[in-house]
Design an enzyme around this catalytic site. Structure first.
Site, short mmCIF file in Angstrom:
data_model
loop_
_atom_site.label_atom_id
_atom_site.label_comp_id
_atom_site.label_asym_id
_atom_site.label_seq_id
_atom_site.Cartn_x
_atom_site.Cartn_y
_atom_site.Cartn_z
N SER A 1 0.83 -1.20 0.00
CA SER A 1 0.00 0.00 0.00
C SER A 1 0.87 1.26 0.00
O SER A 1 1.73 1.42 -0.86
CB SER A 1 -0.97 -0.05 1.19
OG SER A 1 -1.99 0.91 1.05
N ASP B 1 -5.94 -3.15 -2.60
CA ASP B 1 -4.87 -2.81 -1.66
C ASP B 1 -4.20 -4.04 -1.04
O ASP B 1 -4.86 -4.95 -0.54
CB ASP B 1 -5.48 -1.95 -0.55
CG ASP B 1 -4.44 -1.27 0.30
OD1 ASP B 1 -3.74 -1.98 1.05
OD2 ASP B 1 -4.33 -0.03 0.24
#
Length: 270
Positions: free
Chosen positions: A38, A161
């Site tokens: 991320s 993500d």
């Protein structure tokens, strides 16, 4: 790959990792491989692209409000995007353009330091490690927060993500054979969890359990001879997920993590 830097996810709290990188740079610690999830994938890619100037570049990037660039738009425009798409508040275009301008490297193989980042495959419901190919696509996939950004299509497969599957991927570093691992995180793991007392806290606590348990298991099962340093962020205060664009504390995050990590490294001789 003797020394690995592992950079975890956490949105705007990723500014803590800039302070940690500054402390590591001043201590003369350099990575042989960089792994990111991320926002840690974004920070890690900048580091891998140019380790000599990474701290300077990341400081400039975060000072220019990377969060509001990635998640641009008023509430009206965000609600308009949600109404149009039905799945997310922000288009991926601004973040993609920022990544392309910042990284300056097209393919993962062309980075100065070996780099990998993880994302969650929608179709396979599994972690996927990007070890080669287009760099911007890989980092964008790793940063695609569900509900905020659309899933990223890479080769016909869709990704969300990386924090959904591997928030702080210390196990990946061990798998690659790293003998010394520096864990750069966003600070959440420094605060113990407590049972929720309000309706909106239930989901937040549940997500924290999900994102922490794999890291805790991997840390508890490290093989002999692997040295792991979890750099301190200075125990930041919790931030409401509704304030995911609030950049007012970014400089404080950087400085707090820098000071805490500098003290930690100095106490261990760098």
């Amino acid at each position: 790959m003797e020394t690995a830097f592992v950079l975890g996810g956490g949105g705007l709290l990723g500014a803590h990792e800039v302070g940690m990188l500054r402390a590591l740079d001043e201590a003369g610690v350099r990575p042989d491989v960089v792994l990111g999830t991320s926002i840690g994938a974004l920070n890690g890619a900048v580091l891998a692209a140019d380790p000599d100037r990474a701290v300077e570049r990341l400081t400039t990037l975060w000072s220019s409000d990377v969060v509001r660039t990635a998640f641009a738009g008023s509430w009206v425009s965000r609600l308009s995007t949600l109404a149009r798409t039905g799945t997310h508040l922000h288009p991926a275009g601004p973040l993609r353009r920022m990544l392309a301008a910042t990284l300056g490297v097209e393919r993962i193989e062309d980075l100065a330091v070996p780099f990998q980042c993880v994302a969650a495959s929608v179709e396979r419901a599994a972690a996927h490690w990007f070890t080669g190919g287009p760099l911007v696509d890989a980092v964008l996939a790793s940063c695609a927060v569900p509900g905020l950004l659309p899933p990223v299509d890479v080769g016909g497969e869709h990704f969300f993500d990386g924090g959904l599957v591997h928030s702080i991927p210390v196990g990946r570093a061990v798998h690659l054979g790293a003998e010394r691992v520096f864990v750069l995180h966003v600070g959440r793991i420094e605060r113990p969890l407590s049972a929720p007392t309000r309706p909106w806290e239930v989901g937040m606590v549940a997500f924290e359990i999900a994102r922490r348990h794999r890291f805790a298991e991997e840390m508890a099962n490290l093989p002999p001879g692997v040295e792991v340093h979890v750099l301190p962020a200075g125990a930041p205060e919790p931030v409401s997920p509704l304030r995911y664009r609030d950049a007012s504390l970014i400089s404080a995050y950087v400085e707090r993590a820098y000071e805490a990590s500098s003290r930690y490294l100095a106490s261990r001789g760098g």
